[in-house]
Design a protein around this motif. Sequence first.
Motif, PDB file in Angstrom:
ATOM      1  N   LEU A 248       0.810  -1.268   0.043  1.00  0.00           N
ATOM      2  CA  LEU A 248       0.065   0.147  -0.020  1.00  0.00           C
ATOM      3  C   LEU A 248       0.830   1.333   0.023  1.00  0.00           C
ATOM      4  O   LEU A 248       2.077   1.177   0.023  1.00  0.00           O
ATOM      5  N   ASP A 249       0.253   2.480  -0.101  1.00  0.00           N
ATOM      6  CA  ASP A 249       0.714   3.868  -0.087  1.00  0.00           C
ATOM      7  C   ASP A 249       1.816   4.031  -1.002  1.00  0.00           C
ATOM      8  O   ASP A 249       2.996   4.274  -0.544  1.00  0.00           O
ATOM      9  N   TRP A 250       1.492   4.410  -1.994  1.00  0.00           N
ATOM     10  CA  TRP A 250       2.497   4.359  -3.357  1.00  0.00           C
ATOM     11  C   TRP A 250       2.804   6.001  -3.652  1.00  0.00           C
ATOM     12  O   TRP A 250       3.425   5.973  -4.511  1.00  0.00           O
ATOM     13  N   GLU A 251       2.315   6.723  -2.837  1.00  0.00           N
ATOM     14  CA  GLU A 251       2.508   8.028  -3.533  1.00  0.00           C
ATOM     15  C   GLU A 251       3.750   8.683  -3.465  1.00  0.00           C
ATOM     16  O   GLU A 251       3.767   9.851  -4.128  1.00  0.00           O
ATOM     17  N   MET A 252       4.760   8.215  -2.829  1.00  0.00           N
ATOM     18  CA  MET A 252       6.092   8.743  -2.963  1.00  0.00           C
ATOM     19  C   MET A 252       6.990   7.909  -3.854  1.00  0.00           C
ATOM     20  O   MET A 252       8.223   7.839  -3.953  1.00  0.00           O
ATOM     21  N   ALA A 253       6.390   6.773  -4.641  1.00  0.00           N
ATOM     22  CA  ALA A 253       7.032   6.155  -5.446  1.00  0.00           C
ATOM     23  C   ALA A 253       7.738   6.744  -6.463  1.00  0.00           C
ATOM     24  O   ALA A 253       7.294   7.944  -7.226  1.00  0.00           O
ATOM     25  N   THR A 254       8.956   6.356  -7.216  1.00  0.00           N
ATOM     26  CA  THR A 254       9.604   6.946  -8.229  1.00  0.00           C
ATOM     27  C   THR A 254      10.712   5.892  -8.563  1.00  0.00           C
ATOM     28  O   THR A 254      10.745   4.760  -8.197  1.00  0.00           O
ATOM     29  N   LEU A 255      11.643   6.541  -9.426  1.00  0.00           N
ATOM     30  CA  LEU A 255      12.677   5.894  -9.796  1.00  0.00           C
ATOM     31  C   LEU A 255      13.915   6.357  -9.092  1.00  0.00           C
ATOM     32  O   LEU A 255      14.067   7.698  -9.106  1.00  0.00           O
ATOM     33  N   GLY A 256      14.776   5.489  -8.573  1.00  0.00           N
ATOM     34  CA  GLY A 256      15.719   6.066  -7.523  1.00  0.00           C
ATOM     35  C   GLY A 256      16.531   4.909  -7.076  1.00  0.00           C
ATOM     36  O   GLY A 256      16.692   3.818  -7.575  1.00  0.00           O
ATOM     37  N   ASP A 257      17.285   5.203  -6.075  1.00  0.00           N
ATOM     38  CA  ASP A 257      18.231   4.242  -5.279  1.00  0.00           C
ATOM     39  C   ASP A 257      17.288   3.183  -4.192  1.00  0.00           C
ATOM     40  O   ASP A 257      16.677   3.465  -3.333  1.00  0.00           O
ATOM     41  N   PRO A 258      17.299   2.105  -4.840  1.00  0.00           N
ATOM     42  CA  PRO A 258      16.486   1.165  -4.063  1.00  0.00           C
ATOM     43  C   PRO A 258      16.932   0.987  -2.522  1.00  0.00           C
ATOM     44  O   PRO A 258      16.136   0.610  -1.700  1.00  0.00           O
ATOM     45  N   LEU A 259      18.265   1.205  -2.124  1.00  0.00           N
ATOM     46  CA  LEU A 259      18.661   1.033  -0.728  1.00  0.00           C
ATOM     47  C   LEU A 259      17.902   1.852   0.384  1.00  0.00           C
ATOM     48  O   LEU A 259      17.877   1.777   1.446  1.00  0.00           O
ATOM     49  N   THR A 260      17.123   2.943  -0.416  1.00  0.00           N
ATOM     50  CA  THR A 260      16.348   3.804   0.534  1.00  0.00           C
ATOM     51  C   THR A 260      15.300   3.192   1.028  1.00  0.00           C
ATOM     52  O   THR A 260      14.708   3.115   2.012  1.00  0.00           O
ATOM     53  N   ASP A 261      14.503   2.453   0.159  1.00  0.00           N
ATOM     54  CA  ASP A 261      13.626   1.593   0.664  1.00  0.00           C
ATOM     55  C   ASP A 261      14.011   0.510   1.696  1.00  0.00           C
ATOM     56  O   ASP A 261      13.124   0.238   2.592  1.00  0.00           O
ATOM     57  N   LEU A 262      15.298  -0.166   1.461  1.00  0.00           N
ATOM     58  CA  LEU A 262      15.568  -1.104   2.488  1.00  0.00           C
ATOM     59  C   LEU A 262      15.753  -0.491   3.632  1.00  0.00           C
ATOM     60  O   LEU A 262      15.462  -0.892   4.855  1.00  0.00           O
ATOM     61  N   ALA A 263      16.360   0.529   3.892  1.00  0.00           N
ATOM     62  CA  ALA A 263      16.727   1.295   5.181  1.00  0.00           C
ATOM     63  C   ALA A 263      15.444   1.710   5.557  1.00  0.00           C
ATOM     64  O   ALA A 263      15.204   1.746   6.770  1.00  0.00           O
ATOM     65  N   SER A 264      14.337   2.410   4.994  1.00  0.00           N
ATOM     66  CA  SER A 264      12.919   2.438   5.535  1.00  0.00           C
ATOM     67  C   SER A 264      12.356   1.058   6.064  1.00  0.00           C
ATOM     68  O   SER A 264      11.962   1.012   7.267  1.00  0.00           O
ATOM     69  N   MET A 265      12.571   0.114   5.484  1.00  0.00           N
ATOM     70  CA  MET A 265      12.007  -0.985   5.994  1.00  0.00           C
ATOM     71  C   MET A 265      12.522  -1.736   7.419  1.00  0.00           C
ATOM     72  O   MET A 265      12.141  -1.781   8.283  1.00  0.00           O
ATOM     73  N   VAL A 266      14.175  -1.383   7.395  1.00  0.00           N
ATOM     74  CA  VAL A 266      14.757  -1.575   8.628  1.00  0.00           C
ATOM     75  C   VAL A 266      14.536  -0.649   9.743  1.00  0.00           C
ATOM     76  O   VAL A 266      14.006  -1.001  10.869  1.00  0.00           O
ATOM     77  N   MET A 267      14.053   0.482   9.584  1.00  0.00           N
ATOM     78  CA  MET A 267      13.987   1.537  10.556  1.00  0.00           C
ATOM     79  C   MET A 267      12.661   1.208  11.098  1.00  0.00           C
ATOM     80  O   MET A 267      12.470   1.244  12.327  1.00  0.00           O
ATOM     81  N   TRP A 268      11.540   0.960  10.396  1.00  0.00           N
ATOM     82  CA  TRP A 268      10.362   0.524  10.972  1.00  0.00           C
ATOM     83  C   TRP A 268      10.169  -0.718  11.623  1.00  0.00           C
ATOM     84  O   TRP A 268       9.136  -1.054  12.301  1.00  0.00           O
ATOM     85  N   TRP A 269      11.294  -1.474  11.259  1.00  0.00           N
ATOM     86  CA  TRP A 269      10.909  -2.951  11.747  1.00  0.00           C
ATOM     87  C   TRP A 269      11.585  -3.087  13.180  1.00  0.00           C
ATOM     88  O   TRP A 269      10.782  -3.228  14.115  1.00  0.00           O
ATOM     89  N   ASP A 270      12.785  -2.310  13.447  1.00  0.00           N
ATOM     90  CA  ASP A 270      13.222  -2.283  14.676  1.00  0.00           C
ATOM     91  C   ASP A 270      14.082  -0.765  14.934  1.00  0.00           C
ATOM     92  O   ASP A 270      14.601  -0.601  16.336  1.00  0.00           O
ATOM     93  N   GLY A 271      14.286  -0.132  14.043  1.00  0.00           N
ATOM     94  CA  GLY A 271      14.957   1.152  14.420  1.00  0.00           C
ATOM     95  C   GLY A 271      14.206   2.229  15.167  1.00  0.00           C
ATOM     96  O   GLY A 271      14.726   3.146  15.662  1.00  0.00           O
ATOM     97  N   MET A 272      12.849   1.804  15.238  1.00  0.00           N
ATOM     98  CA  MET A 272      11.942   2.947  16.156  1.00  0.00           C
ATOM     99  C   MET A 272      11.694   2.448  17.423  1.00  0.00           C
ATOM    100  O   MET A 272      10.975   2.832  18.222  1.00  0.00           O
ATOM    101  N   SER A 273      12.501   1.280  17.943  1.00  0.00           N
ATOM    102  CA  SER A 273      12.641   0.791  19.321  1.00  0.00           C
ATOM    103  C   SER A 273      12.642   1.849  20.166  1.00  0.00           C
ATOM    104  O   SER A 273      13.675   2.624  20.209  1.00  0.00           O
TER     105      SER A 273
END
Length: 339
Positions: free
Chosen positions: A225-250
């Motif tokens: 869901l929630d694709w309003e910020m989708a674009t062509l770019g550096d994929p590691l920004t997505d990986l870092a977002s996934m990691v932060m929301w998994w346990d980086g917000m602890s």
Amino acid sequence: MVSESPPGITLPVLEQFLRSAAPGLLSGPLKAGLLSGGRSNLTYLLTDGRRRWVLRRPPLGHVLATAHDMDREYRVLAALHPTDVPVPRPLVSAGPDVLGAPFYVMEFADGLVLREPAQLAEFATRSKDLAVELADVLARLHSLDPAAVGLGDLGRPAGYLMRQLRRWDKQLAASRTRDLPELVRLGERLGRAVPGGQSPAIVHGDYRLDNVVVSPDTGRVTGVLDWEMATLGDPLTDLASMVMWWDGMSRLDSPVAAVPGETPGFAGSELLIDRYAESGRDLTELSWYLGFACYKIAVIFEGIHFRAGQGLTVGAGFDRLGALVPALAERGHAALAAR
């Protein structure tokens, strides 16, 4: 679910539009209610008593430029729906002449959005499989040829990271109502150490567990869901977002969603990183991307803090997000120090 018009929707107008734009879609009177979640854009559940759909529109009031792009989200869903990246099928979209803001309607994705501690606890014994699934879906997205799915002009990959930094710098300036020297300094530090970047891909822009729908039976992702910020770019920004929301917000006591990494028995984000690394991407500079993820989330929260101060947020807990901004800046500095 209520029949009265929730904030941001005029129900009789919306029903008239849907009956005209999608003949045969509705088999009864339209009802609508605001769904939980969605830190910025507003998300509503629609029903005619037999079927369900979802409507998305920008937030009320103060809206940052390019941050709530409904046309972009609708286009991306239409392009990805035929691929092996699971997304809901988009149905209709409209400009601001109908509801006063652009919006679109998509099919309802069956499954769970894991936001509550009790929901996460039920998945604790399957958390490793869930982490693998989340990383695999992201890797599949990043492996797509943008041109082949009709998204070759979605963005400009060259200079993506610097443009992202400038974008969030500007959005911080547009929303800031208080002194945040460490957040400003974090942006400056990121700007002085921008990596060379990865080969470009379709980037989600806010990829995390509570932005996907998961089957309670199989644990598979049934919709991203929630694709309003989708674009062509550096994929590691997505990986870092996934990691932060998994346990980086602890230990930040976020009022928005439960943190998977704080759930007893849950796998840590190292599994996400290791699984994604199997896609062949070079993760040497991941610490920079984690610092950038902290910066971006902090700026988004500051924007919500701005709107909460004006009484323009809809939903519970948004007035508490401003308190998390300094801690996120601190975590961003710590990530950069680990490089």
